[in-house]
Design an enzyme around this catalytic site. Sequence first.
Site, PDB file in Angstrom:
ATOM      1  N   ALA A  79      77.099 -13.844  67.992  1.00 21.25           N
ATOM      2  CA  ALA A  79      76.912 -14.152  66.564  1.00 21.25           C
ATOM      3  C   ALA A  79      75.498 -14.652  66.337  1.00 21.25           C
ATOM      4  CB  ALA A  79      77.917 -15.208  66.112  1.00 21.25           C
ATOM      5  N   THR A  97      72.237 -20.865  62.260  1.00 20.07           N
ATOM      6  CA  THR A  97      73.224 -20.074  63.018  1.00 20.07           C
ATOM      7  C   THR A  97      72.804 -19.921  64.482  1.00 20.07           C
ATOM      8  OG1 THR A  97      74.197 -18.875  61.182  1.00 20.07           O
ATOM      9  CG2 THR A  97      74.163 -17.731  63.280  1.00 20.07           C
ATOM     10  N   THR A 128      67.678 -11.313  73.191  1.00 19.50           N
ATOM     11  CA  THR A 128      66.796 -10.180  72.904  1.00 19.50           C
ATOM     12  C   THR A 128      65.523 -10.247  73.744  1.00 19.50           C
ATOM     13  OG1 THR A 128      65.352  -9.325  71.163  1.00 19.50           O
ATOM     14  CG2 THR A 128      65.986 -11.600  70.948  1.00 19.50           C
ATOM     15  N   ASP A 129      64.876  -9.089  73.932  1.00 20.04           N
ATOM     16  CA  ASP A 129      63.576  -9.099  74.616  1.00 20.04           C
ATOM     17  C   ASP A 129      62.479  -9.664  73.716  1.00 20.04           C
ATOM     18  OD1 ASP A 129      63.377  -6.989  72.796  1.00 20.04           O
ATOM     19  OD2 ASP A 129      62.622  -5.527  74.249  1.00 20.04           O
ATOM     20  N   GLU A 130      62.787  -9.842  72.418  1.00 21.19           N
ATOM     21  CA  GLU A 130      61.751 -10.339  71.503  1.00 21.19           C
ATOM     22  C   GLU A 130      61.343 -11.777  71.825  1.00 21.19           C
ATOM     23  OE1 GLU A 130      62.255  -9.258  67.348  1.00 21.19           O
ATOM     24  OE2 GLU A 130      63.611  -7.655  67.930  1.00 21.19           O
ATOM     25  N   TYR A 154      62.875 -15.267  63.763  1.00 18.90           N
ATOM     26  CA  TYR A 154      64.065 -14.753  64.458  1.00 18.90           C
ATOM     27  C   TYR A 154      63.931 -14.935  65.967  1.00 18.90           C
ATOM     28  CZ  TYR A 154      66.906 -11.269  66.926  1.00 18.90           C
ATOM     29  OH  TYR A 154      67.745 -10.660  67.828  1.00 18.90           O
ATOM     30  N   LYS A 158      66.053 -17.296  68.652  1.00 18.23           N
ATOM     31  CA  LYS A 158      66.777 -16.775  69.824  1.00 18.23           C
ATOM     32  C   LYS A 158      66.242 -17.426  71.104  1.00 18.23           C
ATOM     33  CE  LYS A 158      69.573 -14.053  70.050  1.00 18.23           C
ATOM     34  NZ  LYS A 158      71.054 -14.085  69.921  1.00 18.23           N
ATOM     35  N   LYS A 193      68.279  -1.740  59.439  1.00 16.04           N
ATOM     36  CA  LYS A 193      67.491  -1.556  60.667  1.00 16.04           C
ATOM     37  C   LYS A 193      66.945  -0.119  60.710  1.00 16.04           C
ATOM     38  CE  LYS A 193      68.663  -5.731  62.231  1.00 16.04           C
ATOM     39  NZ  LYS A 193      69.747  -6.157  63.031  1.00 16.04           N
TER      40      LYS A 193
HETATM   41  N1  NAD Z   1      70.382  -5.220  67.339  1.00 16.81           N
HETATM   42  C1  NAD Z   1      69.571  -5.249  68.384  1.00 16.81           C
HETATM   43  O1  NAD Z   1      68.782  -4.312  68.581  1.00 16.81           O
HETATM   44  C2  NAD Z   1      69.635  -6.390  69.381  1.00 16.81           C
HETATM   45  C3  NAD Z   1      68.887  -6.301  70.562  1.00 16.81           C
HETATM   46  C4  NAD Z   1      68.990  -7.332  71.508  1.00 16.81           C
HETATM   47  C5  NAD Z   1      69.791  -8.420  71.257  1.00 16.81           C
HETATM   48  N2  NAD Z   1      70.490  -8.501  70.101  1.00 16.81           N
HETATM   49  C6  NAD Z   1      71.356  -9.683  69.885  1.00 16.81           C
HETATM   50  O2  NAD Z   1      72.697  -9.223  69.897  1.00 16.81           O
HETATM   51  C7  NAD Z   1      73.481 -10.009  69.011  1.00 16.81           C
HETATM   52  C8  NAD Z   1      74.210  -9.102  68.037  1.00 16.81           C
HETATM   53  O3  NAD Z   1      73.239  -8.345  67.310  1.00 16.81           O
HETATM   54  P1  NAD Z   1      73.685  -7.276  66.214  1.00 16.81           P
HETATM   55  O4  NAD Z   1      72.574  -6.337  66.039  1.00 16.81           O
HETATM   56  O5  NAD Z   1      75.046  -6.786  66.527  1.00 16.81           O
HETATM   57  O6  NAD Z   1      73.751  -8.221  64.939  1.00 16.81           O
HETATM   58  P2  NAD Z   1      74.534  -8.022  63.572  1.00 16.81           P
HETATM   59  O7  NAD Z   1      73.661  -8.680  62.553  1.00 16.81           O
HETATM   60  O8  NAD Z   1      74.966  -6.610  63.385  1.00 16.81           O
HETATM   61  O9  NAD Z   1      75.878  -8.864  63.778  1.00 16.81           O
HETATM   62  C9  NAD Z   1      75.895 -10.258  63.802  1.00 16.81           C
HETATM   63  C10 NAD Z   1      77.336 -10.698  63.588  1.00 16.81           C
HETATM   64  O10 NAD Z   1      77.356 -12.127  63.650  1.00 16.81           O
HETATM   65  C11 NAD Z   1      78.107 -12.609  62.554  1.00 16.81           C
HETATM   66  N3  NAD Z   1      77.593 -13.941  62.186  1.00 16.81           N
HETATM   67  C12 NAD Z   1      76.365 -14.235  61.682  1.00 16.81           C
HETATM   68  N4  NAD Z   1      76.271 -15.552  61.437  1.00 16.81           N
HETATM   69  C13 NAD Z   1      77.447 -16.099  61.820  1.00 16.81           C
HETATM   70  C14 NAD Z   1      77.963 -17.416  61.802  1.00 16.81           C
HETATM   71  N5  NAD Z   1      77.233 -18.444  61.341  1.00 16.81           N
HETATM   72  N6  NAD Z   1      79.213 -17.632  62.262  1.00 16.81           N
HETATM   73  C15 NAD Z   1      79.966 -16.594  62.711  1.00 16.81           C
HETATM   74  N7  NAD Z   1      79.551 -15.328  62.744  1.00 16.81           N
HETATM   75  C16 NAD Z   1      78.294 -15.078  62.296  1.00 16.81           C
HETATM   76  C17 NAD Z   1      77.908 -11.588  61.447  1.00 16.81           C
HETATM   77  O11 NAD Z   1      78.939 -11.634  60.474  1.00 16.81           O
HETATM   78  C18 NAD Z   1      77.898 -10.284  62.229  1.00 16.81           C
HETATM   79  O12 NAD Z   1      79.202  -9.768  62.388  1.00 16.81           O
HETATM   80  C19 NAD Z   1      72.536 -10.992  68.339  1.00 16.81           C
HETATM   81  O13 NAD Z   1      72.656 -12.223  69.004  1.00 16.81           O
HETATM   82  C20 NAD Z   1      71.154 -10.388  68.548  1.00 16.81           C
HETATM   83  O14 NAD Z   1      70.165 -11.386  68.624  1.00 16.81           O
HETATM   84  C21 NAD Z   1      70.427  -7.509  69.145  1.00 16.81           C
END
Ligand code: NAD
Length: 329
Positions: A79, A97, A128-130, A154, A158, A193
């Site tokens: 999340a 969050t 994330t790698d960021e 962001y 993280k 995105k």
């Molecule tokens: N998308 C990418 O390319 C990527 C790459 C590397 C890492 N990540 C990491 O992976 C994870 C998921 O990314 P994603 O792209 O699926 O994100 P996303 O934005 O699609 O999903 C995030 C989810 O978290 C929930 N959420 C947000 N705030 C919340 C809160 N306060 N309480 C409960 N739920 C909450 C949202 O409702 C959503 O379902 C994140 O931690 C992100 O940093 C993402």
Amino acid sequence: MILVTGGAGFIGSEVVRQLVSAGRRVVVVDNLTYAGSLDNLANVAGRDNFAFEREDIRDGDAMRRVFADHGVQQVIHLAAESHVDRSIDNGMPFIQTNVIGTANLLEAARDAWSGSTLSNHRFTHVSTDEVYGDLTEDEPGFTEQSPYKPSSPYSASKAASDHLVTAWGRTHQLPYVTTNCSNNYGPYQFPEKLIPLTISRCLRGQSIPVYGNGRQIRDWIHVTDHARGVIMAHDKGRNGESYLLGSRNEQRNLDLVHRICDEMNLMLGRNDLHELITFVQDRKGHDLRYAINPAKAESELGWSAGIGFETGLRSTIKWYVDRYNEGTS
Ligand SMILES: NC(=O)c1ccc[n+]([C@@H]2O[C@H](COP(=O)([O-])OP(=O)(O)OC[C@H]3O[C@@H](n4cnc5c(N)ncnc54)[C@H](O)[C@@H]3O)[C@@H](O)[C@H]2O)c1
């Protein structure tokens, strides 16, 4: 019981689909922000080994209740507020969050698991790698030893959450692993995105915004490969380690957008979609290049990304086109 936070989001829902279809017991905590949807979980809803709690990770009492009610033994924490542009407009939800929410989960796990055998427990933190900032065009890809150097609110939030997990592990002996992954693509991604945005703009005949000169480089991995890597790190990773997950697939943003236009021209029987590309003012603090060296995950976990970009991108485009034609996006 495995608690998956953010399980109604893009990557979380894929982690949940893989865990539930493997017969593992899962409870999802998600407060369904704009980025989360129960539609993403439609094919696991109703299964005996799946439960859903609409709760907010910023609420520490609610997290303690979920741990107690479901007998949570393991956590896969996804999340987050996840969109860089939104963090530039307002960083505070990211702090609340991604930082406070992660601290709440660590505390709930510490309380629930104290006095029990820690080897039964694990907290897997998905990052994330960021957090490593960006690379020049000729530097080697990030490794687990790369220094933290986040650029955006962001990535800073993280990075902070990664450090909290490490600190709770060291100070309170909380068993954990961290995964840091590159850019994901695939079905169920929210259309803000780059890849789903470009597809959606092509379908609607709207301009496709490209930041700056479009020369930024991202390292793309299919969400199915990422989710499988997270689960393997959760099951097999060494306590206290981090694992970088990537598929050695670097693409310039502009080249990627052109490639999507090529595919969609073919799919839709058109020839004019490239004309929708519009260069817009660059993102503030825009990172030039991300690239991951996934050698540690490959050798220690026996994981590697299996979905080639051509196949993965084509099936992803088809998924969004089908949804558009069904009127569901
Ligand atoms: N998308 C990418 O390319 C990527 C790459 C590397 C890492 N990540 C990491 O992976 C994870 C998921 O990314 P994603 O792209 O699926 O994100 P996303 O934005 O699609 O999903 C995030 C989810 O978290 C929930 N959420 C947000 N705030 C919340 C809160 N306060 N309480 C409960 N739920 C909450 C949202 O409702 C959503 O379902 C994140 O931690 C992100 O940093 C993402």
